[in-house]
Design an enzyme around this catalytic site. Structure first.
Site, mmCIF file in Angstrom:
data_model
loop_
_atom_site.group_PDB
_atom_site.id
_atom_site.type_symbol
_atom_site.label_atom_id
_atom_site.label_comp_id
_atom_site.label_asym_id
_atom_site.label_seq_id
_atom_site.Cartn_x
_atom_site.Cartn_y
_atom_site.Cartn_z
ATOM 1 C CD GLU A 46 -2.566 1.377 2.604
ATOM 2 O OE1 GLU A 46 -2.841 0.340 3.254
ATOM 3 O OE2 GLU A 46 -2.897 2.516 2.979
ATOM 4 N NE ARG A 50 -1.063 8.573 4.663
ATOM 5 C CZ ARG A 50 -1.050 7.804 5.715
ATOM 6 N NH1 ARG A 50 -0.109 7.940 6.624
ATOM 7 N NH2 ARG A 50 -1.960 6.891 5.877
ATOM 8 C CE LYS A 134 -6.604 2.422 6.935
ATOM 9 N NZ LYS A 134 -5.368 2.878 6.299
HETATM 10 C C1 3PG Z 1 -2.106 4.532 8.126
HETATM 11 O O1 3PG Z 1 -1.375 5.468 7.819
HETATM 12 O O2 3PG Z 1 -2.998 4.029 7.442
HETATM 13 C C2 3PG Z 1 -1.871 4.087 9.464
HETATM 14 O O3 3PG Z 1 -1.883 5.215 10.260
HETATM 15 C C3 3PG Z 1 -0.565 3.393 9.664
HETATM 16 O O4 3PG Z 1 -0.469 3.398 11.027
HETATM 17 P P1 3PG Z 1 0.866 3.010 11.796
HETATM 18 O O5 3PG Z 1 1.881 4.042 11.387
HETATM 19 O O6 3PG Z 1 0.478 3.095 13.238
HETATM 20 O O7 3PG Z 1 1.222 1.632 11.359
#
Ligand code: 3PG
Length: 214
Positions: A46, A50, A134
């Site tokens: 994924e 961003r 999700k």
């Molecule tokens: C995301 O960005 O979808 C999640 O916030 C990933 O979260 P994490 O950094 O706690 O794994």
């Protein structure tokens, strides 16, 4: 085993038990990073929308690493879905759900893991035909107790909890019958990517790919 050309949401969540949530700041790192993840047994990747480099990273991986299966994360608008489809994304993950994002995925023929955190959000997504969801932000929104509570009313829904999951608690989430896989950013720490430390990325992927579902 080759990934089939057209994926379903089940294909995405039933592959490895962990989907890495990846932020790419430098396109030149995308291909070696994807190769390291694949070498460690993780191929559903994924790439979050961003950073300005995200689409170029997806395109580079799609072209150069056919064993990987690139998905677009952080899809918030229909235009995000179309842009991701254009560069070869094969699944979509969103932090929440809108009908417009859902429709764009259907139009593009891409499976979607819509983000939900409440019963009402689950019902809206299900009404639109999405039942692999999700759960975001998993730890902050209620974590394991909330997933257990959802097993009653939403016994037909499977979740990919993301947000606050790491090696220390992934197995606990994966022990739940309604958890298909988990997502997390711990496989691709920014500093490790910046250092081009592909051995460490591969080792993190190998460790993640060995986590078993209950
Ligand atoms: C995301 O960005 O979808 C999640 O916030 C990933 O979260 P994490 O950094 O706690 O794994």
């Amino acid at each position: 085993m080759a990934v089939s050309p057209v994926l379903t949401a089940s294909d995405v969540v039933n592959d490895a038990a962990v989907i890495p949530v990846i932020v790419v700041d430098d396109v030149s790192l995308a291909v070696p990073m994807a190769q390291a993840l694949v070498a460690g047994g993780i191929r559903m990747l994924e790439i979050t929308l961003r950073t300005p480099q995200a689409l170029a990273a997806m395109e580079a991986i799609s072209k150069a690493v056919p064993e990987a299966c690139v998905g677009a994360g952080t899809a918030r608008r229909a235009a995000d879905v179309r842009a991701a489809a254009d560069v070869g994304a094969r699944f979509v993950v969103s932090p929440g759900y809108t009908a417009a994002v859902g429709q764009a995925c259907r139009d593009a023929g891409l499976p979607l893991l819509p983000g939900v955190a409440t019963g009402s959000e689950i019902m809206v997504a299900q009404e639109d035909g999405w039942d692999v969801l999700k759960f975001f932000p998993a730890a902050a929104a209620g974590g394991i107790p909330l997933l257990k509570a959802w097993q009653g009313p939403f016994s037909d829904v499977r979740f990919c909890p993301t947000g606050g999951i790491s090696t220390s608690n992934a197995a606990e989430f994966l022990a739940l019958s309604n958890v298909a896989c988990v997502g997390g950013s711990w496989l691709t720490p920014a500093a490790v990517l910046a250092a081009k430390d592909w051995k460490t990325i591969q080792a993190l992927a190998t460790q993640a790919s060995q986590i078993r579902r209950a």
